[in-house]
Design an enzyme around this catalytic site. Structure first.
Site, PDB file in Angstrom:
ATOM      1  N   ASN A 153      21.646  -9.199  32.137  1.00 36.94           N
ATOM      2  CA  ASN A 153      21.686  -7.981  31.340  1.00 36.94           C
ATOM      3  C   ASN A 153      21.282  -8.272  29.899  1.00 36.94           C
ATOM      4  OD1 ASN A 153      23.366  -5.743  32.956  1.00 36.94           O
ATOM      5  ND2 ASN A 153      24.161  -7.763  33.493  1.00 36.94           N
ATOM      6  N   HIS A 196      20.831   1.138  30.390  1.00 42.40           N
ATOM      7  CA  HIS A 196      21.313  -0.119  30.980  1.00 42.40           C
ATOM      8  C   HIS A 196      20.090  -0.978  31.289  1.00 42.40           C
ATOM      9  CE1 HIS A 196      24.331  -2.258  33.665  1.00 42.40           C
ATOM     10  NE2 HIS A 196      23.200  -2.720  34.141  1.00 42.40           N
ATOM     11  N   ARG A 212      32.038  -7.038  35.010  1.00 39.97           N
ATOM     12  CA  ARG A 212      31.675  -6.526  36.337  1.00 39.97           C
ATOM     13  C   ARG A 212      30.215  -6.876  36.689  1.00 39.97           C
ATOM     14  NH1 ARG A 212      27.845  -3.486  38.801  1.00 39.97           N
ATOM     15  NH2 ARG A 212      27.805  -2.081  36.996  1.00 39.97           N
ATOM     16  N   ASP A 213      29.276  -6.252  36.026  1.00 41.92           N
ATOM     17  CA  ASP A 213      27.865  -6.463  36.363  1.00 41.92           C
ATOM     18  C   ASP A 213      27.439  -7.902  36.075  1.00 41.92           C
ATOM     19  OD1 ASP A 213      25.330  -5.786  37.240  1.00 41.92           O
ATOM     20  OD2 ASP A 213      24.685  -4.954  35.335  1.00 41.92           O
ATOM     21  N   HIS A 256      18.006  -4.634  31.754  1.00 43.65           N
ATOM     22  CA  HIS A 256      18.033  -6.065  32.068  1.00 43.65           C
ATOM     23  C   HIS A 256      16.857  -6.718  31.350  1.00 43.65           C
ATOM     24  CE1 HIS A 256      21.106  -6.480  35.403  1.00 43.65           C
ATOM     25  NE2 HIS A 256      21.157  -5.209  35.075  1.00 43.65           N
ATOM     26  N   CYS A 259      19.844  -9.984  38.424  1.00 48.00           N
ATOM     27  CA  CYS A 259      19.612  -9.058  39.527  1.00 48.00           C
ATOM     28  C   CYS A 259      19.160  -9.862  40.732  1.00 48.00           C
ATOM     29  CB  CYS A 259      18.552  -8.033  39.159  1.00 48.00           C
ATOM     30  SG  CYS A 259      18.102  -7.001  40.560  1.00 48.00           S
TER      31      CYS A 259
END
Lengths: 318, 318
Positions: free
Chosen positions: B268, B226, B33-34, B228, B259
């Site tokens: 990530n 979470h 997803r991310d 990055h 991002c």
């Protein structure tokens, strides 16, 4: 391709509760030597001098400038003598150079340098491949180098490579590594830099090795750490070392360099990524990050490839 | 280009002495997803399903599978319903999906999923840009989503983005972030994931924010992290979070993603780099690293670019 997993890497070493962080860290910039020696693009003397000038202007006070190794082994650094003769003189900036043996020391003394580093091995395999002698024989090889250097008033740093694992033997015994390191220090070195040459270490291993050194009478005040980011662990390992009291950290502007034995493009811990963490933790280091990023962007252009540093990528607009 | 330094980033937050490490960590895999939502190469449904099948086979037990966001915003995930209908059923594997609003929840309920995540903001600027509402209004927007979901027996995770800094405001006040997070949890979320969406955090900030949460009555057992890797800090920050007692860590296979607000290719925290550290620290996680590396090498081929994970680069031979 080295089978790192078959060698039992990473070694499982749980980390105990660590301590407080130092208030100030000395960054030992190895980009001009450990970084460039592994770069395939040959740089001119002028570019190397400009690199050193810019690094000094960014506030780095220890610049490992070059190596008096045989030009046949490291053609990139064949201009060591010319470089030393033309070094930018900046108050407070030190220029240690790597010296592999007595011949290298002769060249270093002739060039009038004030500070050298020798490069020992924590494992038998790497000693045989890199030093052309056994683990035990390295002390005999380094003894005249260090004694002549200290007699001439030079400061001597010892490097100990493969402290956390090598591509042939896996993980060395921490007590054995500490004993080897202590013997290098006893030759007359004033500091020992513990190298994770292939970048396999994790934070528990770092703390365990520092404890092993303490047990043979070598405190963290005489130790530095030298991490490679091959497995992405360099900054976490640095955090663990800082927590254990280490206050000298080796790094390379832009993450220059690499290890020919790891078959990967990933180099040293990037100075910029280290500085970002130190900045955030309020730890003094004296470096102007923006100036350093500009320097690494400029160097990446000289080398014709992007910087390996995450901070340079994020801030440098490259 | 965002001027991170002018925003006062990284924020200076010295880290206190931290605690012991957890014995087991749950890895919340966000790559599908991310990770994929920020990749420009469009993948087929079959490739996405194969990715999920391989990640499950590698031992990852929480796979954030997709997002029921508008296909106009994230074309890569336009096939969310088809993907959910065809998910590989593996015992013990959970497939949470991101749901931005009630319309997304309708689609998720229709698809029969068991677990959702909502995506809140810790800063006013990001709320206005990403949620099209103010910080305070987000709770009214999420309230019916969470209450309807929990009434239907779904588990709900809350994401809180920009917890450590955003590209417009700099660093948010930890007490304010904790208060926003507590309000999201109070809607009925069972876990809150603290996002460093632009990757600027350093370890002291992580510990300070976790303390701020504790002060508003939210313990580390309800929190995930979470990170990055935009500034190379993701793994060090993870180490700090583990030391503070967090035992759920978000990461992305191969370091997929990025991002869009940071204008950098860095994504990530890479699951492989996390696993290497956890392995070394003797922390259980259930993942087969070699299988995972093969998966990321395969995915890198699908995307036509090298993996951002250092471990994948070192072990994958790519």
């Amino acid at each position: 391709m080295t089978d790192f997993r078959a060698l039992g890497l990473p070694q499982r070493v749980p980390a105990p509760e660590p301590g407080a962080l130092p208030s100030r860290v000395t960054i030992w910039e190895v980009g001009p030597r450990d970084g460039l020696q592994n770069e395939s693009t040959t740089l001119t003397l002028d570019v190397k001098l400009e690199f050193l000038r810019r690094l000094a202007a960014a506030g780095l006070s220890v610049l490992e400038a070059t190596s008096f190794v045989s030009p046949r082994w490291v053609p990139q650094l064949a201009d060591a003598a010319e470089l030393i003769a033309a070094l930018p003189q900046v108050p407070g900036v030190r220029y240690p150079v790597l010296v592999p043996n007595e011949r290298g020391l002769d060249r270093a003394l002739e060039a009038g340098i004030a500070e050298i580093a020798i490069f020992g091995s924590a494992t038998e395999s790497f000693a045989r491949r890199n030093l052309n002698c056994g683990m035990a024989e390295q002390f005999a090889m380094f003894e005249p180098v260090v004694s002549r250097a200290t007699s001439a008033g030079l400061r001597v740093r010892g490097y100990l490579s493969m402290c956390f694992g090598d591509p042939w033997e896996g993980t060395p015994d921490p007590a054995s590594v500490a004993e080897t390191g202590r013997r290098l220090l006893d030759l007359g070195c004033d500091q020992l830099s513990l190298g994770d040459t292939i970048g396999v270490a994790t934070p528990g291993q770092v703390e365990t090795l520092l404890k092993a050194f303490d047990e043979v009478g070598v405190g963290v005040d005489r130790l530095a750490v030298h991490f490679h980011d091959t497995f992405g662990q360099a900054l976490s390992n640095t955090l663990a070392a800082l927590r254990a009291g280490v206050s000298t950290v080796d790094s390379s502007a832009g993450g220059l360099g690499g290890c020919p034995y790891a078959e990967s493009a990933t180099g040293n811990l990037a100075t910029e990524d280290l500085v970002w963490m130190l900045d955030g933790l309020g730890i003094e280091h004296g470096v102007d990050l923006d100036e350093l990023v500009r320097t690494s962007v400029w160097m990446a252009r000289q080398l014709g490839r992007p910087s390996a540093s995450r901070v340079v990528t994020a801030l440098g607009g490259s």
